[in-house]
Design a protein around this motif. Sequence first.
Motif, short mmCIF file in Angstrom:
data_model
loop_
_atom_site.label_atom_id
_atom_site.label_comp_id
_atom_site.label_asym_id
_atom_site.label_seq_id
_atom_site.Cartn_x
_atom_site.Cartn_y
_atom_site.Cartn_z
N VAL A 1 -48.58 -2.51 9.73
CA VAL A 1 -47.43 -3.34 10.12
C VAL A 1 -47.45 -4.66 9.37
O VAL A 1 -46.43 -5.10 8.81
CB VAL A 1 -47.44 -3.59 11.64
N TRP A 2 -48.61 -5.29 9.30
CA TRP A 2 -48.71 -6.62 8.70
C TRP A 2 -48.60 -6.59 7.18
O TRP A 2 -48.21 -7.57 6.56
CB TRP A 2 -49.99 -7.30 9.16
N GLN A 3 -48.93 -5.47 6.56
CA GLN A 3 -48.72 -5.35 5.12
C GLN A 3 -47.23 -5.39 4.78
O GLN A 3 -46.82 -5.99 3.79
CB GLN A 3 -49.35 -4.05 4.62
N SER A 4 -46.43 -4.78 5.64
CA SER A 4 -44.97 -4.86 5.45
C SER A 4 -44.46 -6.27 5.69
O SER A 4 -43.57 -6.76 4.98
CB SER A 4 -44.27 -3.88 6.40
N VAL A 5 -45.05 -6.95 6.68
CA VAL A 5 -44.67 -8.34 6.96
C VAL A 5 -44.99 -9.22 5.76
O VAL A 5 -44.20 -10.08 5.36
CB VAL A 5 -45.39 -8.85 8.23
N GLU A 6 -46.18 -9.04 5.17
CA GLU A 6 -46.57 -9.82 3.99
C GLU A 6 -45.57 -9.64 2.85
O GLU A 6 -45.21 -10.61 2.17
CB GLU A 6 -47.96 -9.40 3.52
N THR A 7 -45.12 -8.40 2.64
CA THR A 7 -44.15 -8.13 1.58
C THR A 7 -42.84 -8.86 1.84
O THR A 7 -42.26 -9.48 0.93
CB THR A 7 -43.90 -6.62 1.47
N LEU A 8 -42.36 -8.80 3.08
CA LEU A 8 -41.11 -9.48 3.45
C LEU A 8 -41.24 -10.99 3.25
O LEU A 8 -40.35 -11.64 2.68
CB LEU A 8 -40.77 -9.17 4.90
N VAL A 9 -42.35 -11.56 3.70
CA VAL A 9 -42.56 -13.01 3.58
C VAL A 9 -42.63 -13.42 2.11
O VAL A 9 -42.01 -14.40 1.69
CB VAL A 9 -43.86 -13.42 4.32
N TYR A 10 -43.37 -12.67 1.32
CA TYR A 10 -43.63 -13.03 -0.07
C TYR A 10 -42.38 -12.94 -0.94
O TYR A 10 -42.12 -13.82 -1.76
CB TYR A 10 -44.72 -12.12 -0.63
N PHE A 11 -41.59 -11.89 -0.76
CA PHE A 11 -40.47 -11.65 -1.66
C PHE A 11 -39.14 -12.21 -1.17
O PHE A 11 -38.20 -12.32 -1.96
CB PHE A 11 -40.32 -10.15 -1.93
N PHE A 12 -39.05 -12.57 0.12
CA PHE A 12 -37.77 -13.07 0.62
C PHE A 12 -37.88 -14.35 1.43
O PHE A 12 -37.28 -15.38 1.08
CB PHE A 12 -37.07 -11.99 1.45
N LEU A 13 -38.66 -14.33 2.51
CA LEU A 13 -38.64 -15.45 3.45
C LEU A 13 -39.18 -16.75 2.83
O LEU A 13 -38.56 -17.81 2.93
CB LEU A 13 -39.42 -15.09 4.72
N PHE A 14 -40.37 -16.68 2.22
CA PHE A 14 -40.94 -17.89 1.63
C PHE A 14 -40.11 -18.43 0.47
O PHE A 14 -39.92 -19.65 0.37
CB PHE A 14 -42.38 -17.64 1.18
N PRO A 15 -39.60 -17.60 -0.43
CA PRO A 15 -38.75 -18.15 -1.49
C PRO A 15 -37.53 -18.90 -0.95
O PRO A 15 -37.17 -19.96 -1.47
CB PRO A 15 -38.34 -16.91 -2.29
N VAL A 16 -36.90 -18.35 0.10
CA VAL A 16 -35.76 -19.05 0.70
C VAL A 16 -36.19 -20.39 1.29
O VAL A 16 -35.52 -21.42 1.12
CB VAL A 16 -35.10 -18.17 1.79
N LEU A 17 -37.33 -20.40 1.97
CA LEU A 17 -37.85 -21.64 2.56
C LEU A 17 -38.11 -22.69 1.48
O LEU A 17 -37.72 -23.85 1.62
CB LEU A 17 -39.15 -21.33 3.31
N LEU A 18 -38.77 -22.31 0.39
CA LEU A 18 -39.11 -23.26 -0.65
C LEU A 18 -37.86 -23.82 -1.32
O LEU A 18 -37.75 -25.03 -1.54
CB LEU A 18 -40.01 -22.58 -1.69
N PHE A 19 -36.91 -22.95 -1.63
CA PHE A 19 -35.67 -23.41 -2.26
C PHE A 19 -34.95 -24.41 -1.36
O PHE A 19 -34.52 -25.48 -1.80
CB PHE A 19 -34.77 -22.21 -2.57
#
Length: 301
Positions: A30-48
């Motif tokens: 479950v958490w491997q999928s969460v890491e992928t979501l965070v890395y490729f979408f959520l964190f980039p949006v946050l940083l921008f």
Amino acid sequence: MNFAQLLFPDFSLILCGYLICRYTALNRPVWQSVETLVYFFLFPVLLFHSIVKSPIDVNAASSLIGAGVSLGLCAIALSYSLPYWPVLGKRLNQRDHAASAQVGFRFNSFIALALADRLAGPGGLLMISMLIGVCVPLFNIGAVWPMAQHANKGFMRELLRNPLIIATCTGLAANLMGFRMPQWLDPSISRIGASSLALGLMAAGAGMQLGTLTQGKLLGLSVLSIKHFFLPLIALGMSRLFQLDPMQTTVLLAFSALPTASTCYVLAARMGYNGPYVAGLVTLSTLSGMWSLPFALGVLR
């Protein structure tokens, strides 16, 4: 100021992730999928979003920006230099060092914003936003470089493919060109950013294996010492070198003593390195902030 109270939300989310992964059906897959979501979408949006939401007046804050960039370069150089230190260098695992060097210079931007607001109000928020805007791209490049080099991957190829660096560079460019997020879109983007912080910290807790820290105690101590002891001292020197005023000095000292970024774990794990070890260092850095912040803001200031 109660620094333990300020850092408790981050630490509690790491602990929640650790307990949920270990003791419920929401385990590693479950958490491997969460890491992928965070890395490729959520964190980039946050940083921008965190970079474009506050205008950067380079001329008005050139001294503070110069001090912050100089501090960051010193931190990166110190973190990279560990394998070359006499005696110490021969006892470090080179691959773990490539993954954990980023812990020595990256920072938690949400804690930075909360702390600046309490210390110096709107003026402090603007100053810390400028530091975030110019330092995040530098630190993300610095984080990717050793892992790309050690894995024999093309550095420029990794930079161009890294979603965190793409987001921070485009955010900085957009800020300097005057772009502002439309008001109607801002609430949605803010909620994405909030979810990225929570899920990123919980993913770090889920991936943490405390036993890995015993295998790299010397490396962990060295990296955390750079982050939480030497950086505040260097920041004090930079404040005098660049002749910062009292408010700027306070912001720079706070910036230097922040816990490391929760994205350290996500980046290391996604690039194929020892993510559990880095997750343990993120946790220890969060706890270490409870003494490094009082040291920087109470003793040095």
